[in-house]
Each structure stands twice: as C-alpha cells, then as structure tokens.
Design a protein around this motif. Structure first.
Motif, PDB file in Angstrom:
ATOM      1  N   ASN B  78      17.881   3.656  28.737  1.00 50.42           N
ATOM      2  CA  ASN B  78      18.916   4.167  27.833  1.00 50.42           C
ATOM      3  C   ASN B  78      19.251   3.160  26.742  1.00 50.42           C
ATOM      4  O   ASN B  78      20.397   2.803  26.519  1.00 50.42           O
ATOM      5  N   THR B  81      21.878   3.903  23.961  1.00 50.84           N
ATOM      6  CA  THR B  81      23.234   3.953  24.499  1.00 50.84           C
ATOM      7  C   THR B  81      23.789   2.541  24.638  1.00 50.84           C
ATOM      8  O   THR B  81      24.911   2.241  24.232  1.00 50.84           O
ATOM      9  N   LYS B  84      24.442   0.946  21.201  1.00 55.45           N
ATOM     10  CA  LYS B  84      25.673   1.422  20.564  1.00 55.45           C
ATOM     11  C   LYS B  84      26.878   0.672  21.130  1.00 55.45           C
ATOM     12  O   LYS B  84      27.734   0.195  20.382  1.00 55.45           O
ATOM     13  N   PHE B 107      22.178   3.874  13.368  1.00 56.37           N
ATOM     14  CA  PHE B 107      22.467   2.453  13.179  1.00 56.37           C
ATOM     15  C   PHE B 107      22.360   2.066  11.699  1.00 56.37           C
ATOM     16  O   PHE B 107      23.124   1.248  11.209  1.00 56.37           O
ATOM     17  N   ASP B 381      21.396  14.408  17.206  1.00 56.41           N
ATOM     18  CA  ASP B 381      21.107  14.183  18.623  1.00 56.41           C
ATOM     19  C   ASP B 381      21.441  15.405  19.457  1.00 56.41           C
ATOM     20  O   ASP B 381      20.684  15.810  20.330  1.00 56.41           O
ATOM     21  N   GLN B 382      22.622  15.977  19.175  1.00 53.63           N
ATOM     22  CA  GLN B 382      23.056  17.116  19.971  1.00 53.63           C
ATOM     23  C   GLN B 382      22.130  18.312  19.745  1.00 53.63           C
ATOM     24  O   GLN B 382      21.711  18.974  20.694  1.00 53.63           O
ATOM     25  N   ASN B 385      18.847  17.688  21.480  1.00 52.94           N
ATOM     26  CA  ASN B 385      18.944  17.686  22.942  1.00 52.94           C
ATOM     27  C   ASN B 385      19.238  19.047  23.527  1.00 52.94           C
ATOM     28  O   ASN B 385      18.943  19.300  24.680  1.00 52.94           O
ATOM     29  N   THR B 386      19.891  19.905  22.756  1.00 53.55           N
ATOM     30  CA  THR B 386      20.292  21.188  23.338  1.00 53.55           C
ATOM     31  C   THR B 386      19.551  22.348  22.679  1.00 53.55           C
ATOM     32  O   THR B 386      18.597  22.872  23.243  1.00 53.55           O
ATOM     33  N   ASN B 390      16.303  24.297  24.105  1.00 54.37           N
ATOM     34  CA  ASN B 390      16.542  25.622  24.673  1.00 54.37           C
ATOM     35  C   ASN B 390      15.705  26.695  23.991  1.00 54.37           C
ATOM     36  O   ASN B 390      15.094  27.531  24.647  1.00 54.37           O
ATOM     37  N   ARG B 423      31.657  15.152   8.071  1.00 54.62           N
ATOM     38  CA  ARG B 423      32.214  14.066   8.864  1.00 54.62           C
ATOM     39  C   ARG B 423      32.822  12.963   8.025  1.00 54.62           C
ATOM     40  O   ARG B 423      32.220  12.538   7.062  1.00 54.62           O
TER      41      ARG B 423
END
Lengths: 317, 423
Positions: B78, B81, B84, B107, B381-382, B385-386, B390, B423
């Motif tokens: 990881n 992670t 970060k 980064f 990332d989200q 990953n999802t 899917n 954002r």
C-alpha cells in the motif's frame, strides 16, 4: 455481606470526623493511594486518549471538512453527510454490513453455545476438542482468509468435495452472490471458538446445586438447559452478543484481503468500514470517510444500547 | 547516526587515499561538500531482500559522490497510502517513487514533489533522452516532475505445450488470429481456456488503443469512451469472454491472470514483463514464449507501466537528491533494469547485453516505442476502483452490452471530471 457494609460505613465515618482536623484535603494515606492510582493508570489513559479517543473525536471534526490528505482542508459544514447519504455505494455497504451482522451474530452465538455445552460434558478427549475449536481464534485472520481463499476458489478443495457429492460448486469468491456468504462462513468458524471459551466459563459458573435441584424435581436435560442453564447464562450471552454485533459491524480485514481492497465483485464485499478506509486512504476523500465513521458510530451505539435493553438486565435468582 | 556513518566513510576514504601513495594524495580533490544523507523511498515486496540489493546497486554512486549517504527506506505494501500519510506528517523520504495508474498525479497536483526541469537543464540532459510514453506520465503543465526509472509493457504470453497440443505453430499476430486460436485452445471440460485477461481497464485499454481510440483525450480533461473506435476495441475484448474463450482468474481458481497462466489453466495471457519473474519463481516448469501484442485494426499500441523518481519538496538537499536520481536513471539504469527484471526508459539502454542474453525480453523491448503509459487524471481513484471495475465485470459477465457499459463509463467519468474541477 452485612459485616463488610458496616466496615465501609465506619471507614467513611472516620474520614468525615478527621476532615475538620486535617483541613479540607484527604488524609495523607488516601491521597497517596489516589496519586499512585492515577500514576499507574496514566500510561493506559494516555494511550487511550492519544490513539483511540483522540482520533475518534478527530473523526467528528474531519467530517465537516473537505480534504484529500494532500491539499489544504476547508470547512464544508454538513455537505459530506449530505453527499454520503446520496452515494448509492454507501447504502450497499450499510446493507452488506447489517446483513453480515444479522446472519453471523445469531449463528456464531448458537454454535458457540452448542460447542460449549458439548465440551462441558465429561467427554473423552475433551481437551483436544477444546483446543481444536479454539485454535482458529488465535490464528491470524489474514492467514485464515488466505487459506479460505485457497479452499473456496472455483477449483479448490471445497468445490472438489461438492463435485464428489455430485453438486456443482459456485465461484465462491468471484460471484457477487457468494462472496459475502463465504466471508460469513469463515467468520463464524473463526469466532465461534473464542466465544465458546466465554460460554464455557459462564457454564462453569452456574451453581451445581441449582442443576441438581432441577434434576431432583424431575426436569429433563432439555428442560434444565432451557429453564435453568440458559437464563443463568444471560450475562454471558449479553457480553457475547454485544461483542459480536460490534465486531461484525466493523468487519474489514477479510473483505479487504478477499477483494484485494476493492470491495468487489460488484461491491458484494464492500462493508462500511472498508468503504471508510477506501474513502480516506484510496479515494482521497477524508470528509466522506469521517462522515461515514460518525454515522456508523451512532448506529453501533444504538444497536448496543438496544441489546443492553434486551439482555442487559441483572440476573435475579 | 547516519551522519556519523558518512563521516566515517570520508575518514576511511582519506585513509585509503593517503595509504596508496603521495601521488594519489596530491591528486585527490579537496572535499568541499558537507556530508549529507538522502533518504530514498519506494516500495519493495520483500524489503529484507531488497535493501541489500539496493545498496549494492548504489555502491558506484557512493563511490562517485562520497559525501552523499543514501538511506533506503522501502515500504512493503500500500505504498501510496503510506506515502500520503508521510506527506501529511511531513516525514516523507527525500527521493520517492511515483507510480503509474493515476498514482503520480495526486502528489504532483498537491505540490509535494519538485519540478525537475532546472536540474535537467543544469545537467545538460533532456527529457527527449527517454521514451515519450514514460515522460508524458510525469509531465504536468509543461513541467517534468519525475525521471522515469523503469517500466513494463504488456505482451502476449503463450503456453508452448498447449499450443503444440492444439497444433498451433506460432503465436497469433492479429486480433482475428487471437480469437481463432483462443477458440481452438479452449476446453471447458478440462477447465482450460484460450486466454486469461484480467477484467480490468489496465488490460482492456490496449484494445481500445489498437482500434484507434483512447480512454481520455490527450490533455486528460475529457472521457473519450463514446467513440466508435473505443466500442470496437472494448467489444472485441468482451466478446472473447462472451464466447467462452477467455476466463476470469476466479473461474480457474486464481487471483490474477498471471497465476491462471502459471497453473496452466489458460493457454495465453496478456500481462506485463513482471510475469517473467513470477513464472520463474512460482511456476518454473511451464514452457512459454512471449510475443508482441497481436496487432489491432489500426495500430499495435501497448500499455506501459512506468515508475519514476521524484524529489520531495521537503527535501533539504535537492541537488544531492538530483545527483542520486540522475545516477539511478542514467548511468545506473543498465544495472538497475538487469537487476530488477524491468525495462529501460531510455532508448539507448535497450541495446545492453542483458537483453541480448535474455532473449525472452526481446518482443517486449521492441514494443517500447509504441507503448503508452497507463494512467488516470487526479481524483479518479474512486472511479477507477469502483465504476470502471464494475462496468467491466458487468459487460464481461454478459449483464450489460459493451455499448451500455461504455455509455455508463463515459457518463460517470465525465461526472468525476466535473466534481474534480469543483474541488
């Protein structure tokens, strides 16, 4: 019982008398005890605040901010909660976690009780079985997950067994329908052993004379169990159910390992805690993760209080 | 402690120089540099083995720059992670590795690593000395933030035993042959399938490229999955599954397609050069060959997965950190790629003896010029990953048509862009 109460009251009385003489402070001996008590618990209390309560409180604070871990955080009010409640995967995770708890807690409690009752009898090789059932609990859950992944894969041991019986084995880990049930099976198997030990302790704490009295009154073994043993085990059961609820609602490691962190296939193994982890450390969305933490804390608190209301009453002999 | 160590090195160097003789002592340059320690980050699967390897690799560097002491601090898993949290805590290493697959941009965007253009210029070096597919990954708003250290590219691995059994003489050269061979090699009763490709965009993206499409537009500001070319590539890939010629890893009891291939359950797989090392270590008995990816209707592009070295903005000695990076990606690169089973990022290093001695790498080395880095924009990332996983799975398992899956991906990808700009 009576004697000790008297001693305590006289003790208090003496202190009350001595107070005017020595000023408002506690007597030297008492104060020393107090200081020593606090000094000895200080490391534990500090650790609790720094590593448990502090971060827990920080979650409440962070849930009001937008932060990716790397940028500057800014205040967004309750927007994280609003966004989270409109994020479909959060509800999938809630459903998975609650389903997991609803299936695992009753079964593991029942299995643990059954094992404890059996192993409380005078059986041959009792020690061996106690060890065998307890063993999964002291093994690392990561290692057990890896072994299960090997046993439950499409061409693995378990499916070979099913094939031998003439049954078609599903793709346990790859199918969205079977991935979570596989983790349920694994979890029941690993935790039932440690809960069994607690039930065993509870069983052995039941006064023998009550059981003998029931037998003299002509109660069958089942009736004795149902009307004497089970009610007397209530405090133990309460402890086990509460720990079970908290533990299952916080399930993370097995999902993380089986899905490689993604919570897949198709979110089938996404639990709330895994989602929180991903929000914070993978998706760079700390606010959502913290908001989910707060909501989930409130839910677990509610579930625990409800259980307390149901099972937490003291036993009346 | 570390400082103390480098003092000792200096002292012992001085002793050595003094001992060799008067001439050498006169010639030796006066040490003008104060000793510095540079911490080096990065990940390693087995840190205990890799730390020693890294120090061996860095020996020539420390000989040339005796005042720079390198302290290697690998992370075991990881990595991003951990990195970060290290940047949050302010204790990230001076030199850090930045990864492909959308793991570099967070980064760079947050300003945690320094732009390296002025160092490059001062060293009379240029980003043109590297494959453009590798430097593009680390270039943001015209500035280069990491120097590519190595890369891997996708190739077609094929099981020679299964090919001989099926009477196929050579690996497939284009999409039509790939599908035809996969069909012949599939034997569902024996649980053997023609090809194993992970149901992930890191693998199917190359089909989109080869059909003339792309995932994002060139500036990575827009999804490009609503094109005919994208559909053509994705549909070809999905079709391999729908016909039953391709198998997901879980169908054959594996956790990734490299493993499916290693245990002999799939006759072909599309994987990166990392599989060579895995096969040698875990499944040494398998007889296999590697070919360049079968050519698509438009081109023969492939995905590459470069890794680069960057300098943290918290680094107190950026020049020393640059000297280290410059060595690792420059003079040290031949030794690095030979020692780590990875491909070079400089065209000039592709000619080293290691690759002529290890001919298994040749098809991969040859595809480097047409390799495009696999990556995502910041904030994806989200999505990656999802949604991306899917929709791929739904298409592969036949619950959605390829066109429907791409429409969903296009829509939610665009949403990710919008929420990113907000954002």
């Amino acid at each position: 019982m009576k004697i000790s109460t008297q001693t305590a009251s006289t003790g208090r009385g003496r202190e009350a008398i001595s107070r005017p003489r020595r000023g408002p402070s506690l007597s030297g001996r008492r104060r020393q005890d107090l200081i020593a008590g606090y000094a000895f618990t200080m490391p534990g209390v500090l650790i609790l605040f720094v590593f448990s309560l502090g971060p827990a409180l920080a979650a409440f604070y962070l849930s009001l901010f937008s932060w990716t871990l790397l940028n500057h955080m800014h205040y967004v009010g309750f927007a994280n909660f609003w966004g989270l409640l409109h994020y479909p995967v959060f509800w999938i995770a809630v459903r998975n976690s609650m389903g997991f708890a609803l299936v695992v807690v009753p079964i593991q409690t029942a299995v643990a009780l059954a094992l404890a009752v059996i192993l409380n009898q005078n059986l041959p090789a009792r020690g061996f079985f106690r060890l065998a059932f307890y063993f999964p609990s002291i093994s690392s859950s990561a290692v057990i997950t890896l072994i299960f992944m090997w046993m439950f894969n499409q061409l693995g041991l378990f499916n070979s067994f099913l094939n031998w019986l003439g049954l078609p084995g599903p793709d346990w880990l790859g199918s969205p329908h079977f991935a979570l049930p596989t983790i349920m099976i694994m979890n029941i198997w690993t935790t039932a052993g440690s809960l069994m030990i607690i039930f065993l302790a509870g069983l052995q704490g039941i006064p023998v004379n009550l059981l003998e009295a029931a037998a003299c009154d002509g109660a069958t073994p089942w009736k004795t169990f149902r009307h004497v043993t089970l009610p007397l085990l209530r405090t133990t059961t309460f402890f086990i159910v509460v720990m079970g609820i908290i533990g299952t609602l916080q399930m993370f490691d097995q999902s993380f390992i089986i899905s490689g962190g993604s919570g897949g296939p198709l979110h089938a193994t996404t639990t709330v805690v895994l989602l929180i982890y991903n929000f914070i450390f993978a998706y760079g969305n700390v606010g959502y993760g913290a908001a989910a933490t707060v909501l989930w804390f409130l839910f677990i608190l509610g579930a625990t209080l409800a259980t307390n209301k149901w099972l937490g009453k003291p036993i009346e002999y | 402690m570390a400082k103390h160590w480098s003092h000792m090195v200096l002292a012992s160097m001085a002793l050595m120089v003094g001992g060799v003789g008067g001439m050498a002592a006169v010639k030796a340059p006066v040490v003008r540099h104060r000793p510095v320690t540079i911490t080096l980050g990065g990940w390693a699967a087995y840190p205990s083995n890799n730390v020693q390897k890294m120090y061996t690799f860095l020996k020539p560097f420390e000989r040339q720059y005796p005042w720079i002491h390198v302290k290697y601090q690998p992370v075991a898993g990881n990595y991003e992670t951990v990195l970060k949290t290290e940047y949050v805590a302010g204790d990230a290493a001076d030199v850090v590795a930045l990864n492909n697959g959308g793991q570099a941009s967070p980064f760079i965007d947050a300003g945690d690593v320094l732009p390296l253009n002025r160092f490059l210029k001062a060293a009379h070096a240029s980003s043109r000395q590297f494959f453009s597919g590798t430097t593009s990954l680390f270039t943001y708003r015209g500035k280069l933030y990491a120097i590519p250290r190595d890369q891997d590219v996708l190739g077609l691995f094929y099981n020679k035993t299964l090919f001989a059994k099926a009477g196929i003489k050579s690996p497939p050269k284009n999409w039509a042959q790939l599908a035809a061979d996969a069909k012949i090699l599939t034997d569902p009763k024996a649980h053997i399938y023609g090809i194993g490709i992970d149901p992930a965009e890191a693998y199917w993206g190359e089909f989109v490229l080869q059909a003339g499409g792309q995932i994002f537009n060139a500036g990575k500001r827009r999804m490009e999955l609503n094109t005919k070319a994208a559909l053509r590539g994705f549909a070809y890939y999905v079709n391999l599954y729908r016909k039953g010629w391709a198998a997901e890893p879980s169908q054959v009891g594996a956790s990734w397609s490299g493993q499916s291939f290693g245990i002999g359950r799939v006759a072909m797989t599309i994987e990166g050069g990392w599989l060579i090392g895995s096969l040698a270590q875990d499944w040494p008995k398998i007889k296999y060959g590697i070919a360049a990816l079968p050519k698509g209707p438009v081109n023969r592009d492939t995905f590459s997965y470069p890794v680069g070295w960057a300098i943290s903005k918290t680094c107190k000695h950026p020049q020393a950190a640059w000297d280290l990076i410059n060595y690792m990606t420059g003079r040290g690169q031949p030794a690095w790629v030979a020692g780590t089973d990875a491909l070079p990022t400089r065209p000039s290093v592709t000619h080293i003896a290691y690759f002529t001695q290890h001919a298994v790498w040749t098809p991969l080395v040859r595809s480097l010029p047409v390799a495009k880095a696999w990556t995502f924009p910041n904030g994806f990332d989200q999505f990656a990953n999802t949604t991306l996983n899917n929709q791929t799975l739904l298409a592969v398992q036949g619950q959605e048509s390829p066109a429907q899956a791409l429409r969903n991906l296009q829509r939610s990808g665009q949403q990710a862009f919008q929420s990113q700009s907000g954002r």
